[in-house]
Design a protein around this motif. Structure first.
Motif, short mmCIF file in Angstrom:
data_model
loop_
_atom_site.label_atom_id
_atom_site.label_comp_id
_atom_site.label_asym_id
_atom_site.label_seq_id
_atom_site.Cartn_x
_atom_site.Cartn_y
_atom_site.Cartn_z
N VAL B 94 0.86 -1.19 0.00
CA VAL B 94 0.00 0.00 0.00
C VAL B 94 0.89 1.23 0.00
O VAL B 94 2.04 1.17 0.41
N GLU B 95 0.34 2.34 -0.45
CA GLU B 95 1.04 3.62 -0.33
C GLU B 95 0.51 4.31 0.92
O GLU B 95 -0.68 4.18 1.24
N PRO B 96 1.36 5.06 1.62
CA PRO B 96 0.89 5.76 2.82
C PRO B 96 -0.34 6.63 2.57
O PRO B 96 -1.24 6.69 3.40
N SER B 97 -0.39 7.27 1.39
CA SER B 97 -1.54 8.14 1.12
C SER B 97 -2.82 7.32 0.99
O SER B 97 -3.91 7.78 1.36
N GLU B 98 -2.71 6.10 0.50
CA GLU B 98 -3.90 5.24 0.40
C GLU B 98 -4.40 4.87 1.80
O GLU B 98 -5.61 4.83 2.05
N VAL B 99 -3.46 4.60 2.69
CA VAL B 99 -3.85 4.28 4.07
C VAL B 99 -4.51 5.50 4.71
O VAL B 99 -5.57 5.39 5.36
N PHE B 100 -3.90 6.67 4.51
CA PHE B 100 -4.45 7.88 5.12
C PHE B 100 -5.88 8.16 4.64
O PHE B 100 -6.79 8.33 5.45
N TRP B 101 -6.06 8.18 3.33
CA TRP B 101 -7.39 8.53 2.81
C TRP B 101 -8.39 7.39 3.02
O TRP B 101 -9.59 7.62 3.14
N GLY B 266 0.99 15.85 8.82
CA GLY B 266 1.35 15.21 10.08
C GLY B 266 1.48 13.70 9.94
O GLY B 266 2.32 13.08 10.58
N PHE B 267 0.68 13.12 9.08
CA PHE B 267 0.74 11.67 8.86
C PHE B 267 2.06 11.31 8.18
O PHE B 267 2.66 10.28 8.49
N GLY B 268 2.53 12.19 7.30
CA GLY B 268 3.81 11.97 6.63
C GLY B 268 3.85 10.63 5.94
O GLY B 268 2.96 10.28 5.17
N PHE B 269 4.87 9.86 6.28
CA PHE B 269 5.00 8.53 5.72
C PHE B 269 4.24 7.52 6.56
O PHE B 269 4.24 6.33 6.30
N GLY B 270 3.62 8.01 7.64
CA GLY B 270 2.84 7.11 8.50
C GLY B 270 3.63 6.63 9.70
O GLY B 270 3.06 6.13 10.65
N ASP B 271 4.96 6.81 9.66
CA ASP B 271 5.77 6.18 10.70
C ASP B 271 5.79 6.92 12.03
O ASP B 271 5.78 6.32 13.08
N ALA B 286 11.47 16.22 1.56
CA ALA B 286 11.22 15.43 0.35
C ALA B 286 11.61 13.97 0.57
O ALA B 286 10.95 13.06 0.11
N GLU B 287 12.68 13.78 1.32
CA GLU B 287 13.12 12.42 1.58
C GLU B 287 12.13 11.69 2.47
O GLU B 287 11.94 10.49 2.33
N VAL B 288 11.53 12.44 3.37
CA VAL B 288 10.61 11.82 4.33
C VAL B 288 9.31 11.45 3.67
O VAL B 288 8.79 10.37 3.84
N THR B 289 8.77 12.37 2.91
CA THR B 289 7.47 12.10 2.34
C THR B 289 7.61 11.71 0.88
O THR B 289 6.77 11.30 0.24
#
Lengths: 292, 289
Positions: B94-101, B266-271, B286-289
């Motif tokens: 999954v992509e972090p943005s998919e988890v977030f939304w 705030g969710f960023g990469f989820g970590d 940029a490296e983080v997200t």
């Protein structure tokens, strides 16, 4: 075919102001089994989390050629992950976990029922994680990690919560996977976890890979013995060995002995223990920060 | 972003939220009070007609919906991040943005669904007592959905920036208190002691999204100054009804957009919370997200 399925060049990972990993290169070939040992707090879990792209870091990690942060989804299609403590969702049944992860991994119904059957978890499909024992939770986690037959298995101290029977089952499954050519990357702080025949054993201390062998500098020996009343043998222990604990274990006539000393002279310590007339029932090897 | 992942993550969130039970219970209390209000036989008491009951009912919604939205949002990220479950979810393809939304969709789906059920039930009482037109009721329902989406966004933002579940819950409760009670008291006190002008008072009111919702709802129901107050009366005189609605809707949209943008950052990469990334690692955004 790529030479390495996991390529990690980690310059630095800092958590809570503390450097937990530094200057680390790790390349794993397809089908290789790599076991990483190290005491508690050495950075084993952080290393796996960094490899999975779950920690911000200075460096790069690629799985199957995909950067774990820039092409996260593609990298994760290669991986089945078993965390140290099962991370199942408390409000979802075991069956719902299988449905969810199968859907996310694009696993069909037949493969799903095969995974459920292979691990004998079908009895618990309607159970919530909170009602399962630690061993069963870990078994479910392993079954979930193997959904879709990923080419890489990453296991974080998988034996930490297991009894001997479930541990044996785990080894059996992992040996099967080894035979099928699955790449296995596993951490442990139990020296006895070397029963899994690894292609490489690495030792991690203070955030660095300190040796290419599974050999710590210091080790703890935990033994259950039927002990002679005198303690003369203690004086004959090899240099630098000390007794941390010597007490009845409360479960009969045996005594629990915990010794600490250099890894290099560990067998001399065992011989001394036996030469003292003690009958050794069982020995566990623990890393230096293992339980006393 | 893949619909399959969104749908399954939303399914998981919805299931979790429903099984935690406090959201359905919260709605039951809210709409139970609403029904009591409609059936309390207050109509014969002088000026307390159906119109007034409708106003009281929407005040009740303006009080209850932000609580539920904020708290449901606060439980979205921090608890799973704290227990390692979010990390586990992110080790799936999954992509972090998919988890977030997906999380946002699932939680909003449950909050909105239960709200619509409750609104449907109270609509019967509303129409029976003649509190207003069906169109007006529909407008309030749409505004209520907007308020839920806004409150949920604020709650998710609090959750995404909190390192622990306790702090996320505390933050959401603090924000609820600020929007629902403290800001009212501060405005009242300021109006009394600083003798704020009507335009200043109106401007300060629109800074609070819950107040914006209230004013929007009330100005749709009535134009009586004794209900709307001098500040809104001034705005009505200056902007007209449609201008006022446009301004308040715009304010709510800005709040909503800001809340969800903050939540995503705030969710960023989820970590881990985004504010913990920079000082500890020195890696670029940029490296983080």
């Amino acid at each position: 075919m790529r030479a390495f399925i996991i390529e990690a060049e980690i310059r630095r990972v800092v958590l809570g102001g503390r450097v937990v990993l530094r200057d680390m290169g790790l390349q794993v070939r397809p089908g290789e089994t790599v076991v990483i040992g190290g005491p508690n707090g050495a950075g084993k879990t952080s290393l796996l989390r960094a490899i999975l792209g779950l920690l911000p870091m200075e460096g790069t990690v690629r799985i199957g050629g995909h950067d774990v942060r820039r092409a996260h989804r593609a990298a994760m299609t290669q991986v089945g992950y078993v965390p140290q403590a099962p991370a199942l969702f408390p409000e979802m049944t075991v069956g719902e976990h299988f449905r969810l992860l199968a859907a996310l991994r694009g696993v069909g119904a037949s493969a799903l029922s095969e995974a459920v059957r292979a691990f004998g978890v079908s009895t618990y499909l309607n159970a919530y994680p909170g009602t399962l024992s630690g061993g069963w939770l870990q078994r479910v986690s392993l079954a979930l990690a193997l959904l879709g037959d990923p080419p890489v298995l990453i296991l974080d101290e998988p034996t930490a919560h297991l009894d001997r029977t479930t541990r044996d089952l785990l080894w059996e499954v992992l040996r099967q996977k080894q035979a099928q050519g699955v790449t296995i990357l596993m951490t442990t702080h139990r020296l006895e976890d070397r029963v899994l025949e690894a292609d490489r054993n690495l030792w991690l201390e203070d955030g660095r890979l300190v040796s290419e062998t599974f050999e710590p500098r210091w080790v703890r020996l935990k033994a259950w013995v039927l002990r002679r009343p005198d303690e003369d043998w203690v004086r004959h222990l090899p240099p630098d060995w000390q007794v941390l604990r010597l007490a009845p274990d409360g479960l009969g006539d045996s005594t629990c002995v915990v010794l600490r000393g250099p890894w290099a002279s560990r067998w001399q310590a065992v011989q001394t223990l036996q030469a003292g007339g003690n009958v050794v029932i069982r020995i566990d090897w623990l890393s230096d920060e293992g339980e006393a | 972003m893949r619909w399959t992942v969104l749908r399954w993550v939303a399914w998981k969130e919805a299931r979790q939220l429903l099984r935690q039970r406090w959201v359905p219970v919260g709605y039951a209390v809210l709409f139970g009070l609403g029904l009591l209000l409609w059936n309390a036989r207050l109509f014969p008491v002088g000026w307390f007609g159906p119109h007034r009951v409708a106003i009281a009912y929407f005040q009740l919604l303006a009080f209850g919906l932000p609580w539920l939205g904020l708290l449901a949002g606060a439980q979205a990220i921090a608890p799973e991040r704290e227990t390692g479950r979010l990390a586990y979810l992110l080790t799936q393809p999954v992509e972090p943005s998919e988890v977030f939304w997906g999380k946002a969709l699932g939680r909003f789906g449950i909050l909105a669904g239960l709200f619509l059920v409750g609104q449907g039930i109270t609509a019967l009482a509303f129409l029976r007592h003649g509190g207003g037109s069906v169109g007006m009721y529909g407008l309030f329902t749409a505004a209520g959905l907007g308020l839920i989406f806004l409150a949920l966004g604020l709650g998710v933002a609090v959750s995404a920036w909190s390192p622990t579940q306790a702090r996320a819950t505390g933050g959401a409760l603090g924000l609820s208190l600020m929007f629902l009670l403290v800001s009212d008291l501060v405005l009242l006190t300021a109006a009394l002691f600083l003798r704020l002008s009507a335009p200043t008072l109106f401007f300060l009111t629109t800074l609070n999204p819950v107040q914006s919702f209230r004013v929007l709802a009330l100005s749709t129901l009535t134009d009586r100054l004794d209900i709307l107050g001098p500040a809104v009366g001034w705005a009505l005189a200056q902007l007209g009804t449609s201008g006022l609605r446009l301004l308040l809707t715009g304010s709510l949209l800005v709040w909503t957009g800001t809340a969800w943008a903050l939540a995503r950052v705030g969710f960023g990469f989820g970590d881990r919370p985004a504010w913990r990334l920079k000082p500890s690692t020195g890696v670029s955004e940029a490296e983080v997200t």
